[in-house]
Design a protein around this motif. Sequence first.
Motif, short mmCIF file in Angstrom:
data_model
loop_
_atom_site.label_atom_id
_atom_site.label_comp_id
_atom_site.label_asym_id
_atom_site.label_seq_id
_atom_site.Cartn_x
_atom_site.Cartn_y
_atom_site.Cartn_z
N LEU A 1 0.76 -0.86 0.22
CA LEU A 1 0.20 0.06 -0.08
C LEU A 1 0.66 1.41 0.09
O LEU A 1 0.45 1.99 -0.95
CB LEU A 1 -0.52 0.15 0.88
CG LEU A 1 -2.03 1.17 1.20
CD1 LEU A 1 -3.20 0.59 1.52
CD2 LEU A 1 -1.20 2.27 2.08
N VAL B 1 2.43 1.74 -3.76
CA VAL B 1 1.83 2.49 -4.48
C VAL B 1 1.09 3.70 -4.03
O VAL B 1 0.67 4.36 -4.98
CB VAL B 1 0.13 1.30 -4.78
CG1 VAL B 1 -0.73 1.59 -5.45
CG2 VAL B 1 1.04 -0.09 -5.39
N ALA B 2 0.56 3.94 -2.89
CA ALA B 2 0.52 5.24 -3.01
C ALA B 2 1.74 6.23 -2.57
O ALA B 2 1.30 7.36 -3.53
CB ALA B 2 0.02 5.08 -1.57
N ARG C 1 2.18 6.40 -7.23
CA ARG C 1 0.98 7.42 -8.29
C ARG C 1 0.94 8.33 -8.05
O ARG C 1 -0.04 9.56 -8.65
CB ARG C 1 -0.38 6.36 -7.62
CG ARG C 1 -0.49 5.29 -8.08
CD ARG C 1 -1.96 4.59 -7.81
NE ARG C 1 -2.44 3.16 -8.60
CZ ARG C 1 -3.22 2.26 -8.80
NH1 ARG C 1 -3.94 2.75 -7.59
NH2 ARG C 1 -3.60 1.34 -9.45
N THR D 1 0.76 -2.27 -11.24
CA THR D 1 0.14 -1.26 -10.17
C THR D 1 -1.09 -1.53 -9.44
O THR D 1 -1.59 -1.33 -7.91
CB THR D 1 0.47 -0.07 -10.10
OG1 THR D 1 -0.41 0.13 -11.93
CG2 THR D 1 1.94 0.78 -10.41
N THR D 2 -2.21 -1.94 -10.16
CA THR D 2 -3.29 -2.40 -10.29
C THR D 2 -3.35 -3.75 -9.47
O THR D 2 -3.91 -3.62 -7.74
CB THR D 2 -4.08 -2.89 -10.96
OG1 THR D 2 -3.90 -1.51 -12.14
CG2 THR D 2 -5.29 -3.02 -11.16
N ALA E 1 -2.01 -2.68 -5.88
CA ALA E 1 -2.81 -1.66 -5.49
C ALA E 1 -3.93 -2.06 -4.69
O ALA E 1 -4.89 -2.46 -3.24
CB ALA E 1 -3.40 -0.39 -5.86
N ARG E 2 -4.43 -4.13 -4.73
CA ARG E 2 -5.37 -4.51 -4.39
C ARG E 2 -4.68 -5.26 -3.22
O ARG E 2 -5.60 -5.38 -2.98
CB ARG E 2 -6.14 -5.49 -5.64
CG ARG E 2 -7.08 -4.62 -7.06
CD ARG E 2 -7.27 -5.95 -8.29
NE ARG E 2 -8.21 -5.14 -9.10
CZ ARG E 2 -8.83 -5.15 -10.17
NH1 ARG E 2 -9.17 -6.82 -9.81
NH2 ARG E 2 -9.51 -4.37 -10.90
N GLY F 1 -4.89 -2.80 -0.71
CA GLY F 1 -5.86 -2.33 -0.03
C GLY F 1 -6.84 -2.95 0.94
O GLY F 1 -7.31 -2.25 1.52
#
Length: 305
Positions: free
Chosen positions: A46, A49-50, A53, A182-183, A186-187, A190
């Motif tokens: 997390l 990715v934060a 992005r 990245t997706t 991110a999941r 999350g």
Amino acid sequence: MSQVLLLLPDFLLIVAGAWICRRTALNRPIWEGVERLVYYLLFPCLLFVAIVRQPLQLGTALNFLGCGLAVIGAGIAMAYLLRRWPGVDALTHASGAQTAFRFNSYVGLALAERLGGVQGVAAIAVLIAVCVPVCNVAAVWPLARQGGQHLGRELARNPLILGTLSGLAVNLLGVPMPDLLTTTLARVGGAALPLGLMAVGAGLQMGALRDAPGLASGFLAIRHLLLPALAIALVTAAGLPPLQQMVIVAFSALPTASSAYVLAARMGGHGAFVAGLVSLSTLLGMLSVPLALGGLALAQASGMG
């Protein structure tokens, strides 16, 4: 009122974790595995990715970053100084000190979006990217020292620090990241916040705060009273733009990081004490954020007058 309600789901997740651990077959041994999953995989993903992005332009926000780092530095110094109180247990202090200066990044991002939309998110993302490594090093150091662990080795393999620094490197160097990667990350990341907060609840022993009530009060006073007051003074003296002032002040009053409990538990600290601090900090954040922003508005009004 919206800032108060923003923190309510976090607190309810802590309550849910406590109830599930104590009232169902999903008992303590299961949550110990959840803590390891959150600490070693979910939170690092997390954070990575934060940071990746969000566009970072560090050179254009030096005064803004200086105020943020000054707030964090003051929090670290004050938390460390509490070790000198008479009768303070070293392990309890090493475990809880981080709660005085670490912050809930995810609540911060949501707050910044409410305060300033995309510009607010971009501003606090820069703060998070710069301050998270500082906070994590300052959190690991007393725990590593108290546990007799080698500081350099603990820092080099700390997953939260590795996730943050790798995100900074990818962002600042302009390394291209495939959307698929990245997706996916991110999941994975999350799940960090809900599971991390529920793990706090599962490890919660509010009675553990009675082990050091004065120390707990000191940490929470730094987090929710002294740092917001300092932030208001700094941003008004520096003459930052209004949005940057709001972001810094909200940032200074955030509840502590939910991963503080996981870090203390995984490094052999007093996890129950930290779980209690995280829970109380989440509650106090419902008051400290709107009060700090109200204090800033008064400071701005008096300055205009």
